[in-house]
Design an enzyme around this catalytic site. Structure first.
Site, PDB file in Angstrom:
ATOM      1  N   HIS A  48      -5.188  -3.792  -2.724  1.00 36.56           N
ATOM      2  CA  HIS A  48      -4.716  -2.752  -3.652  1.00 36.56           C
ATOM      3  C   HIS A  48      -4.657  -3.515  -5.304  1.00 36.56           C
ATOM      4  O   HIS A  48      -4.327  -2.584  -5.924  1.00 36.56           O
ATOM      5  CB  HIS A  48      -3.610  -2.239  -3.309  1.00 36.56           C
ATOM      6  CG  HIS A  48      -3.615  -1.164  -2.127  1.00 36.56           C
ATOM      7  ND1 HIS A  48      -4.043   0.104  -2.122  1.00 36.56           N
ATOM      8  CD2 HIS A  48      -3.104  -1.371  -0.720  1.00 36.56           C
ATOM      9  CE1 HIS A  48      -4.077   0.535  -1.119  1.00 36.56           C
ATOM     10  NE2 HIS A  48      -3.681  -0.646   0.040  1.00 36.56           N
TER      11      HIS A  48
ATOM     12  N   LYS B 255     -11.853  -0.007  -1.875  1.00 37.44           N
ATOM     13  CA  LYS B 255     -10.752   0.635  -2.684  1.00 37.44           C
ATOM     14  C   LYS B 255     -11.222   0.535  -4.266  1.00 37.44           C
ATOM     15  O   LYS B 255     -12.103   1.512  -4.465  1.00 37.44           O
ATOM     16  CB  LYS B 255      -9.303  -0.029  -2.796  1.00 37.44           C
ATOM     17  CG  LYS B 255      -8.851   0.387  -1.282  1.00 37.44           C
ATOM     18  CD  LYS B 255      -7.572  -0.216  -0.523  1.00 37.44           C
ATOM     19  CE  LYS B 255      -7.418   0.367   0.658  1.00 37.44           C
ATOM     20  NZ  LYS B 255      -6.798  -0.282   1.491  1.00 37.44           N
TER      21      LYS B 255
ATOM     22  N   SER C  96       0.830  -1.291   0.084  1.00 37.23           N
ATOM     23  CA  SER C  96      -0.208   0.108  -0.004  1.00 37.23           C
ATOM     24  C   SER C  96       0.857   1.318   0.048  1.00 37.23           C
ATOM     25  O   SER C  96       0.225   2.180  -0.698  1.00 37.23           O
ATOM     26  CB  SER C  96      -0.976   0.030   1.006  1.00 37.23           C
ATOM     27  OG  SER C  96      -0.114  -0.103   2.299  1.00 37.23           O
TER      28      SER C  96
HETATM   29  C1  LIG Z   1      -6.729  -0.440   3.002  1.00 34.18           C
HETATM   30  C2  LIG Z   1      -6.158  -1.902   3.625  1.00 34.18           C
HETATM   31  C3  LIG Z   1      -6.948  -2.718   4.449  1.00 34.18           C
HETATM   32  C4  LIG Z   1      -8.088  -2.189   5.033  1.00 34.18           C
HETATM   33  O1  LIG Z   1      -8.958  -2.177   4.339  1.00 34.18           O
HETATM   34  P1  LIG Z   1     -10.313  -1.283   4.753  1.00 34.18           P
HETATM   35  O2  LIG Z   1     -11.385  -1.942   3.854  1.00 34.18           O
HETATM   36  O3  LIG Z   1     -10.162  -0.103   4.180  1.00 34.18           O
HETATM   37  O4  LIG Z   1     -10.532  -1.504   6.102  1.00 34.18           O
HETATM   38  C5  LIG Z   1      -6.377  -3.967   4.360  1.00 34.18           C
HETATM   39  N1  LIG Z   1      -5.212  -4.311   3.970  1.00 34.18           N
HETATM   40  C6  LIG Z   1      -4.522  -3.468   3.221  1.00 34.18           C
HETATM   41  C7  LIG Z   1      -3.412  -3.853   2.506  1.00 34.18           C
HETATM   42  C8  LIG Z   1      -4.883  -2.197   3.061  1.00 34.18           C
HETATM   43  O5  LIG Z   1      -4.003  -1.237   2.100  1.00 34.18           O
END
Ligand SMILES: *Cc1c(COP(=O)(O)O)cnc(C)c1O
Length: 387
Positions: A208, A239, A180
């Protein structure tokens, strides 16, 4: 009394340049945003396929809200298990080519809930990449299991750790697919092979990469052709899907176990049915978004090339997430402020989100960014030098 203690803590955070503050955005979080009444090109969102605000998704959500109401009202195990939850889980499992899936209110909860449940079993350990997301670390901490850490994306280091962990009955090995904060990609093929060789359970967080990589956006495991070699896949609906919620896809047995043992699933209210309907629609759109994926990744490749040519350190980024490593907090803030002056919003990422000395601007691209948006960003960055 508590206020005094907190004041001192906050003042210490501020002194070290690490005070975090919320920024108020008064528009939808799309490729352009309004901050304090001014328009900016938005390089801060994970809205990779530009689906935020999509009319079809909005319509699906409002129709479901009319049919089921907005609230989940109770835990799935108590009385909150609606047909729309199971419909979404069936589709997500098919998307990841797994037997079953389980939806959580967020990706954070999915990681925390899956890892803590599995690694709480006796004689279990967790093995993970040093740069794994906070939700993965927190799941491991919650389990109380021994945690082995290997160097970032380093499969030699991974193998050494796997050998050390040989005595454990359950070895849960976890990596992100696209990281990320670095925008680099894990060597999933080697990761899966080593897991097989040392009899470890392989778990990959595709937060991602889902929606962005693979012919139908199934993620990096699809692109590398190793979907079947990964035991547990984590995803987020927040996302590229531009909705909300997290999910796990794996075997039927694993999901049955989670329904019995995952506290982050059991002790929380069912995900809103409107969200489920929106996610179902979004999933349909994600699979068809081949041209958006192509545009996004081409834009990213071009931007990365230009930044490198100008002498910027973009680490090992090979995705839509491009860090510009500035090192010190001061340089990062300088660059972030300069970008804002030029109408580009790209957040400064500081420790503890990234390691000390590796502060950066994180540029996050979406399919909604145009050529002219990128040109403006490059123009603004070019005017900065660090000394
Ligand atoms: C954003 C993210 C999460 C969390 O997801 P949300 O739905 O925003 O709580 C989990 N793992 C990674 C690698 C992330 O970047």
């Amino acid at each position: 009394m508590l206020d005094d203690i907190l004041s001192e803590k906050l003042s210490n955070i501020k002194k070290s340049g690490l005070l975090r503050k919320l920024r108020l955005i008064s528009s939808s979080p799309a490729a352009n945003v309004i901050i304090d009444g001014k328009k900016f090109i938005n390089f801060s969102s994970n809205n990779y396929l530009d689906l935020a605000g999509n009319e079809e998704i909005n319509k699906a959500a409002s129709e479901a809200a009319r049919k089921y109401g907005l609230g989940g009202t109770s835990s799935r195990l108590v009385g909150g298990n609606l047909s729309i939850h199971e419909e979404l889980e069936t589709e997500l499992a098919a998307f990841k080519n797994k037997q079953a899936s389980l939806v959580f209110p967020s990706g954070y909860q999915a990681n925390a809930g899956v890892i803590s449940a599995l690694a709480s079993m006796e004689n279990s350990c967790v093995i993970m990449d040093k740069l794994n997301h906070a939700s993965i670390w927190d799941g491991a901490k919650l389990s109380g299991a021994r945690v082995f850490v290997y160097d970032h994306c380093d499969m030699n280091s991974f193998e050494i750790v796997l050998k050390r962990a040989r005595g454990y009955a359950v070895k849960l090995a976890i990596t992100e697919s696209v990281f990320s904060m670095d925008g680099d990609a894990a060597p999933l093929r080697e990761f899966a092979e080593l897991c097989q060789k040392y009899d470890a359970v392989s778990m990959v967080d595709e937060a991602h990469s889902a929606g962005v990589f693979g012919k139908e956006g199934r993620g990096l495991a699809e692109m590398y052709g190793v979907q079947d070699k990964i035991d547990i896949v984590i995803g987020t609906l927040s996302k590229a899907f531009a909705v909300q919620g997290g999910f796990v896809c794996s075997s039927r047995k694993l999901v049955d176990f989670l329904v019995n043992k995952s506290r982050a699933f059991i002790y929380t209210t069912a995900v809103s049915p409107a969200i489920c309907a929106a996610a179902l629609k979004s999933l349909e759109l994600v699979k068809k978004a081949g041209s958006q994926r192509e545009h996004l990744l081409k834009t990213a490749e071009n931007l990365n090339k230009h930044l490198k040519r100008q002498g910027f350190d973009t680490s090992n980024s090979c995705t839509q997430i491009i860090p510009v490593i500035t090192g010190s907090i001061k340089n990062t803030e300088k660059l972030s402020a300069a970008l804002l002056r030029h109408g580009a919003f790209a957040p400064a990422i500081k420790p503890p989100t990234v390691p000390e000395g590796f502060a950066r601007i994180r540029i996050s691209l979406t399919a909604g960014h145009t050529k002219s948006d990128i040109e403006k960003l490059l123009e603004a960055i070019k005017k900065q030098s660090f000394s």
